[in-house]
Design a protein around this motif. Structure first.
Motif, PDB file in Angstrom:
ATOM      1  N   VAL A 126      22.396  46.464  42.754  1.00 14.56           N
ATOM      2  CA  VAL A 126      21.881  45.586  43.815  1.00 14.56           C
ATOM      3  C   VAL A 126      22.541  44.211  43.752  1.00 14.56           C
ATOM      4  N   ALA A 127      22.845  43.751  42.536  1.00 14.67           N
ATOM      5  CA  ALA A 127      23.528  42.453  42.406  1.00 14.67           C
ATOM      6  C   ALA A 127      24.923  42.520  43.015  1.00 14.67           C
ATOM      7  N   ALA A 142       8.137  47.535  57.598  1.00 12.81           N
ATOM      8  CA  ALA A 142       7.933  48.442  56.465  1.00 12.81           C
ATOM      9  C   ALA A 142       7.244  47.720  55.309  1.00 12.81           C
ATOM     10  N   ILE A 143       7.609  46.461  55.061  1.00 13.97           N
ATOM     11  CA  ILE A 143       6.990  45.678  53.993  1.00 13.97           C
ATOM     12  C   ILE A 143       5.523  45.400  54.309  1.00 13.97           C
ATOM     13  N   ILE A 144       5.225  45.095  55.565  1.00 13.10           N
ATOM     14  CA  ILE A 144       3.841  44.842  55.965  1.00 13.10           C
ATOM     15  C   ILE A 144       2.997  46.097  55.749  1.00 13.10           C
ATOM     16  N   ASN A 145       3.539  47.249  56.129  1.00 10.29           N
ATOM     17  CA  ASN A 145       2.833  48.509  55.914  1.00 10.29           C
ATOM     18  C   ASN A 145       2.650  48.794  54.418  1.00 10.29           C
ATOM     19  N   LEU A 146       3.670  48.479  53.631  1.00  7.42           N
ATOM     20  CA  LEU A 146       3.582  48.681  52.185  1.00  7.42           C
ATOM     21  C   LEU A 146       2.416  47.888  51.604  1.00  7.42           C
ATOM     22  N   ASN A 147       2.318  46.624  51.961  1.00  7.05           N
ATOM     23  CA  ASN A 147       1.225  45.794  51.438  1.00  7.05           C
ATOM     24  C   ASN A 147      -0.133  46.254  51.946  1.00  7.05           C
ATOM     25  N   ALA A 198      20.740  45.726  50.742  1.00  8.70           N
ATOM     26  CA  ALA A 198      20.730  45.463  49.295  1.00  8.70           C
ATOM     27  C   ALA A 198      19.377  44.919  48.846  1.00  8.70           C
ATOM     28  N   VAL A 199      18.805  44.014  49.624  1.00  3.79           N
ATOM     29  CA  VAL A 199      17.495  43.445  49.279  1.00  3.79           C
ATOM     30  C   VAL A 199      16.440  44.539  49.220  1.00  3.79           C
ATOM     31  N   HIS A 200      16.478  45.453  50.175  1.00  2.00           N
ATOM     32  CA  HIS A 200      15.437  46.485  50.226  1.00  2.00           C
ATOM     33  C   HIS A 200      15.698  47.610  49.236  1.00  2.00           C
ATOM     34  N   PHE A 201      16.943  47.839  48.874  1.00  9.19           N
ATOM     35  CA  PHE A 201      17.213  48.724  47.736  1.00  9.19           C
ATOM     36  C   PHE A 201      16.577  48.141  46.474  1.00  9.19           C
ATOM     37  N   ALA A 202      16.746  46.830  46.300  1.00  4.74           N
ATOM     38  CA  ALA A 202      16.165  46.158  45.125  1.00  4.74           C
ATOM     39  C   ALA A 202      14.640  46.244  45.149  1.00  4.74           C
ATOM     40  N   ILE A 203      14.037  46.076  46.333  1.00  6.33           N
ATOM     41  CA  ILE A 203      12.579  46.152  46.446  1.00  6.33           C
ATOM     42  C   ILE A 203      12.083  47.540  46.059  1.00  6.33           C
ATOM     43  N   ALA A 204      12.786  48.579  46.524  1.00  3.82           N
ATOM     44  CA  ALA A 204      12.381  49.950  46.203  1.00  3.82           C
ATOM     45  C   ALA A 204      12.449  50.202  44.698  1.00  3.82           C
ATOM     46  N   LEU A 205      13.528  49.769  44.065  1.00  7.48           N
ATOM     47  CA  LEU A 205      13.664  49.941  42.616  1.00  7.48           C
ATOM     48  C   LEU A 205      12.591  49.151  41.870  1.00  7.48           C
ATOM     49  N   TYR A 206      12.375  47.938  42.321  1.00  6.23           N
ATOM     50  CA  TYR A 206      11.370  47.066  41.690  1.00  6.23           C
ATOM     51  C   TYR A 206       9.967  47.649  41.845  1.00  6.23           C
ATOM     52  N   TYR A 249       2.460  54.551  48.076  1.00  8.04           N
ATOM     53  CA  TYR A 249       3.227  54.532  49.331  1.00  8.04           C
ATOM     54  C   TYR A 249       4.674  54.877  49.014  1.00  8.04           C
ATOM     55  N   GLY A 250       5.195  55.850  49.723  1.00 10.81           N
ATOM     56  CA  GLY A 250       6.590  56.267  49.498  1.00 10.81           C
ATOM     57  C   GLY A 250       7.556  55.319  50.174  1.00 10.81           C
ATOM     58  N   ILE A 251       7.859  54.238  49.503  1.00 13.70           N
ATOM     59  CA  ILE A 251       8.611  53.154  50.134  1.00 13.70           C
ATOM     60  C   ILE A 251      10.053  53.544  50.428  1.00 13.70           C
ATOM     61  N   ILE A 252      10.648  54.408  49.606  1.00 16.92           N
ATOM     62  CA  ILE A 252      12.037  54.808  49.849  1.00 16.92           C
ATOM     63  C   ILE A 252      12.128  55.594  51.149  1.00 16.92           C
ATOM     64  N   ASN A 253      11.177  56.507  51.340  1.00 18.84           N
ATOM     65  CA  ASN A 253      11.143  57.279  52.583  1.00 18.84           C
ATOM     66  C   ASN A 253      10.985  56.371  53.795  1.00 18.84           C
ATOM     67  N   VAL A 254      10.125  55.355  53.652  1.00 16.42           N
ATOM     68  CA  VAL A 254       9.898  54.413  54.761  1.00 16.42           C
ATOM     69  C   VAL A 254      11.147  53.583  55.027  1.00 16.42           C
ATOM     70  N   PHE A 255      11.798  53.107  53.950  1.00 18.89           N
ATOM     71  CA  PHE A 255      13.024  52.329  54.130  1.00 18.89           C
ATOM     72  C   PHE A 255      14.132  53.181  54.738  1.00 18.89           C
TER      73      PHE A 255
END
Length: 875
Positions: free
Chosen positions: A503-504, A189-194, A516-524, A203-209
């Motif tokens: 996320v912390a 999913a991260i590779i596709n995002l980039n 948790a890491v990918h929740f943080a990525i989506a928010l970020y 890119y709708g990253i939440i939907n992808v995650f």
């Protein structure tokens, strides 16, 4: 019998009586020493009080000397009584303890008490000793167990790395040999995002995650409840951020760009908070609608809705399930019925499902047959809808007084809560209706307001900040008391817009680490995660200390509550911006360490690092990755000297969003770190490839100088690298022009000097001499003196600091050639050419010595003495 014999017998008698007389108390240090020397066996005999008094009296009373009896006793034994009495009196007057080095006696009522106190102290010391031994034993067991656990973890990690995984379609090599399915699915999913970011497309990253989470759930051993919970949280996040109408990451309707909320979120824009609150309410209300439908499906006969019911019919059916008895009676505390239907429960559950338009329609339909309170409520509700949940001052005052004077005392809890929600009258008025955590949060979110009107004189304004404080005051111990439901508290933190805390908090739980890491990525990604760059972390921590003396009160209180509620190193108080920040870059760096085994998965690691927006953090993160893996050629690229071809590394594929100058800066930072770590060859290769040609040549000059001076252990690979760089630079005017003339000249001279010293070391003196003569560093002819002086002044420090050695080797070569030719000359006295050659060597040596005397160079004493000695021997 003399006095000494008598004294000896007295001491023997005292020794004989030792068993029957208690031991005197010893100092604690003596007892401690004794207790460590041998095991202690203690016997305690119970004595009567009378016996104790008698013994105490015997021991404590001072014996008196009866002189008459002593005289008679001594006279019968043949002693001079008066003389011995005088001696004995002297003996009594002395301190017996000091005279014979006995233990001091502590005067108490009874030496027996002292004896027992001594025993008590001994028992305590023995207990302490046993405790120490047990502690040491337990510590050893714990250390052994810890080491064993670490070994098991390492073993499992090694075994996992050896497993071969199936290939995937995009960047296949990057996903092979992963340690877990989590890494495979989320990293894709991260590779596709980039990929989309590089094309400047949203890119709708939440939907992808969320899709990735569903794939993972199908392969994992998570319980069905946890799978549903995780899926719901992704849906919640999509609602909060308004990432809707997305399929496979592509927006079908409204498009959200990267960092969509960044500026408004950092500036704490109230409209953004309202948007997030509305999104959270939408999620909670849609979830409750699903719950009602589910209840009706489970109890169709009791619901009695039939057909395809509308929302009002669904609510009515739900009320039938919840409240109607077998006799078709409603609870007695319900008021205001229309056609046998309780009005206020219908309104409340429509409100709970977010069906505001349905409420309005329902109220209009029944207004002609409803009570006055219902009709009046219709007035309030119309304005509530039209003004986005805010009543005018006039209507709010009327509603507030009606609530306080009439509705608040009503028996119907549904009527109370409906009036309370519409008028935001009393945040503390909690009824039994709110019987779930979701109900509680929904109610609290509806009660939030930031209106600063005069109504504050009548009731308390409930703000988002107060909700956040309440949530943190309750803390995990309230929402997750057993520690087995971290997703529950995580969801509450998200609903209350404590995104950084959420996320912390979740990242502390290993079973949810990847999520948790990918929740943080989506928010970020959307800009709703305040972050502090790693390079400014120290400043952030300093600011935490400052808050103790000069705080902004709100942020200080929130931070103090966070510190109590959440134990995590990724949170920091950024006083510069007066916000709670999350160390996002640090989290990403920590995350990629979990799955790349040094050389593998480098492209996955770089794809994750590419998400980092702060350029300095990105540069330093890539630097650390290169330092740990040493995969310079793969990551940055290399120059193929054989084919004269430049091969770019993976960063040029992944970091397409960066300019060439930015990638060069990243490489420069990495090269500097390699240089500081003493890995000079790697640093030179990076400087060279990044076109920092001046830096590459300067570092080469420095290292070549040290090789010549014998201070470096670097092998031939550095010399080979220098030779290849010289050939390439001299064949390219662009590269050579990037280096200043002084550095380039010194570089070429140093390479010649490398050959010069090498030829000298293998005894090729003639070739070595030819090189040094051609370099014109040393004037072997008097006509070259001025030229060499000027040349010396232009030399860099890399050559000047080894110039004494150049002079010494040059003189040594002259001397060796002179010596060998002088031997040959003795065998041929008629060789005139040989004489001339020897004279030339003498002249060269003489000019060299003159040059030594006039150049501004401090020649070491030992080298100078050798130069003088060889010069003299050649004369």
């Amino acid at each position: 019998m003399d006095f000494q014999n008598l004294l000896q017998k007295a001491q023997n008698l005292n020794s004989f009586q030792e068993k029957s007389i208690p031991k005197l108390q010893k100092p604690i240090n003596q007892v401690n020493v004794q207790s460590r020397k041998e095991p202690i066996e203690i016997e305690i005999e119970i004595e009567t009080e009378k016996e104790k008094e008698t013994e105490s009296k015997i021991i404590t009373e001072k014996p008196k000397l009866n002189s008459n009896k002593v005289r008679n006793f001594l006279s019968k034994a043949g002693f001079e009584s008066d003389k011995f009495i005088r001696e004995l009196s002297k003996f009594q007057s002395k301190n017996i303890n000091q005279e014979f080095n006995l233990d001091p006696i502590i005067q108490t009522k009874s030496d027996l008490n002292v004896h027992f106190k001594n025993i008590h102290e001994t028992i305590i010391l023995k207990s302490i000793e046993e405790t120490i031994q047990k502690t040491i034993s337990k510590s050893s067991e714990y250390c052994f167990q810890t080491a064993q656990d670490e070994w098991e973890s390492s073993k499992n990690s090694i075994l996992e790395k050896e497993l071969k995984l199936n290939q995937m379609d995009y960047f296949q090599d990057s996903i092979q040999n992963s340690q877990s399915k989590d890494i495979q699915i989320f990293s894709q999913a991260i590779i596709n995002l980039n990929f989309y970011r590089n094309k400047k497309q949203p890119y709708g990253i939440i939907n992808v995650f969320q899709s990735a989470q569903n794939q993972l759930s199908a392969l994992s051993d998570l319980s069905e409840k946890k799978i549903i919970e995780l899926n719901d949280i992704w849906e919640l996040l999509a609602c909060i951020i308004s990432e809707k109408d997305v399929k496979d990451g592509i927006f079908q309707n409204k498009t959200l760009q990267e960092q969509h909320y960044l500026i408004d979120y950092q500036e704490k824009n109230s409209n953004i908070s309202k948007t997030f609150i509305r999104g959270a309410l939408d999620f909670l209300e849609s979830q409750y609608t699903k719950f009602i439908r589910n209840q009706i499906q489970k109890n169709p006969r009791k619901a009695k809705v039939g057909g395809v019911p509308g929302i009002i019919s669904l609510i009515y059916g739900f009320l039938n399930i919840q409240f109607k008895t077998s006799e078709d009676h409603w609870p007695s505390n319900f008021v205001d019925f229309v056609d046998g239907i309780p009005v206020w429960p219908i309104i409340y559950y429509l409100l709970r499902c977010g069906e505001l338009e349905s409420i309005l329609k329902f109220l209009i339909d029944i207004k002609d047959v409803a009570s006055n309170d219902v009709v009046q409520f219709l007035v309030y509700f119309k304005e509530y809808i039209e003004n986005d949940g805010i009543l005018s001052e006039y209507l709010w005052t009327r509603l507030f007084h009606q609530y306080r004077n009439i509705v608040h005392t009503c028996d119907d809890p549904y009527k109370q809560i409906v009036f309370n929600i519409i008028g935001k009258c009393d945040i503390h008025s909690m009824t039994s209706i709110l019987n779930s955590l979701e109900d509680y949060i929904w109610f609290m979110l509806l009660m939030i307001q930031d209106d600063k009107s005069n109504r504050t004189a009548l009731n308390e304004i409930f703000t988002l900040e107060k909700l956040q404080e309440n949530i943190l005051e309750y803390g995990e111990k309230h929402f997750n008391p057993t520690g087995k439901k971290p997703l529950q508290f995580f969801r509450i933190l998200l609903l209350s817009q404590l995104f950084e805390c959420a996320v912390a908090y979740l990242i502390q739980y290993s079973e949810y680490y990847y999520e948790a890491v990918h929740f943080a990525i989506a928010l970020y990604y959307y800009g709703i995660l305040n972050y502090l760059p790693i390079q400014k972390k120290e400043i952030g921590y300093k600011n935490i200390q400052q808050t103790k003396t000069n705080p902004k009160q709100k942020i200080k209180k929130l931070w103090n509550l966070i510190q109590v509620s959440i134990d995590n190193d990724f949170l920091v108080l950024n006083q510069e911006k007066n916000i709670i920040s999350f160390m996002f870059s640090q989290m990403i760096k920590s995350y990629i360490h979990r799955f790349y085994p040094k050389e593998d998965h480098l492209d996955i690691s770089l794809n994750y690092l590419n998400i980092i927006r702060d350029k300095q953090d990105l540069y330093y993160a890539v630097k650390d990755l290169v330092l740990e893996t040493h995969q310079i050629d793969y990551i940055f690229g290399k120059v193929d000297d054989d084919q004269d071809n430049r091969e770019e590394g993976i960063v040029f594929q992944i970091f397409q969003n960066l300019e060439m100058e930015e990638i060069q800066e990243m490489m420069k930072i990495t090269a500097i770190q390699f240089e500081e770590n003493g890995l000079y060859e790697e640093a030179i290769r990076i400087y060279d490839f990044a076109n920092f040609n001046q830096k590459a040549i300067d570092l080469l000059n420095q290292r070549l100088s040290r090789i010549i001076g014998g201070d470096s252990k670097e092998n031939e690979s550095l010399i080979e690298l220098a030779q290849s760089i010289r050939i390439r630079y001299q064949s390219s005017s662009i590269l050579w022009n990037n280096v200043n003339p002084e550095s380039s000249e010194n570089f070429v001279i140093l390479l010649y000097l490398i050959d010069f010293f090498y030829l000298y070391s293998i005894g090729e003196f003639g070739e070595a001499l030819s090189i040094i003569e051609n370099l014109k560093l040393v004037p072997f002819d008097s006509s070259q003196m001025n030229e060499c002086m000027i040349r010396f002044a232009s030399l860099g420090n890399s050559i000047k600091k080894i110039f004494s050695q150049i002079l010494l080797v040059s003189m040594t070569i002259l001397f060796k050639i002179f010596e060998s030719n002088q031997i040959e000359f003795t065998n041929d006295l008629f060789d005139g050419g040989q004489i001339r050659y020897l004279n030339e060597l003498k002249s060269k040596a003489s000019n060299l010595m003159k040059f030594c005397g006039i150049i501004p160079l401090r020649i070491p004493e030992n080298i100078n003495s050798k130069l003088v000695k060889m010069s003299v021997m050649m004369k």
